[in-house]
Design an enzyme around this catalytic site. Structure first.
Site, PDB file in Angstrom:
ATOM      1  N   ARG A  60       0.822  -1.216   0.000  1.00 25.95           N
ATOM      2  CA  ARG A  60       0.000   0.000   0.000  1.00 25.95           C
ATOM      3  C   ARG A  60       0.852   1.260   0.000  1.00 25.95           C
ATOM      4  NH1 ARG A  60      -5.121  -0.771   3.927  1.00 25.95           N
ATOM      5  NH2 ARG A  60      -3.644  -1.661   5.382  1.00 25.95           N
ATOM      6  N   GLU A  97       0.912  -8.047  14.202  1.00 28.05           N
ATOM      7  CA  GLU A  97      -0.064  -8.535  15.166  1.00 28.05           C
ATOM      8  C   GLU A  97      -0.196 -10.057  15.092  1.00 28.05           C
ATOM      9  OE1 GLU A  97      -0.858  -6.391  12.670  1.00 28.05           O
ATOM     10  OE2 GLU A  97      -1.473  -4.508  13.588  1.00 28.05           O
TER      11      GLU A  97
END
Length: 121
Positions: A60, A97
């Site tokens: 991104r 995460e």
């Protein structure tokens, strides 16, 4: 909150339970140019003059980093996942995460002491 933020969708439990993914697809689809312009407007032309290049983290960071670099008249430096760049690289391991990963950059992509704007999601 910036008005463009309302075009970012929250996707709970993606890519796994407990993770909140922020999907920028609706923002890119409807307000791509405005988004690049809003990023460029965060600093003055004098402040941008001190930047040598714009770097973007896969993937991104490429989507917004490359057109931002173009808009500012700067070069673009891709920061890729491990093993994706063909020349000599330097890398950094980092925690997610849901695991770990590594990003790499060509050793000659940025001059020593160069100032780089980093675009990531």
């Amino acid at each position: 909150m910036h008005p463009l933020a309302r075009h970012i969708t929250d996707v709970p439990d993606f890519p796994k339970p407990g993770i909140l993914f922020r999907d920028i697809t609706p923002l890119l689809r409807s307000h791509f140019g405005e988004t690049v312009a809003a990023l460029a407007a965060l600093w003055t032309p004098a402040e941008w003059a001190g930047i040598d290049a714009v770097a973007g983290v896969e993937s991104r960071g490429f989507i917004l980093g490359a057109p931002l670099a173009y808009a500012l008249g700067k070069g673009f430096v891709p920061i890729r996942k491990k093993g994706k760049l063909p020349a000599e690289t330097i890398g950094h391991d980092y925690a997610l995460e849901y695991g770990t990963d590594r990003i790499e950059i060509h050793t000659d992509a940025i001059q020593k002491g160069g100032k780089v704007l980093l675009v990531d999601d």
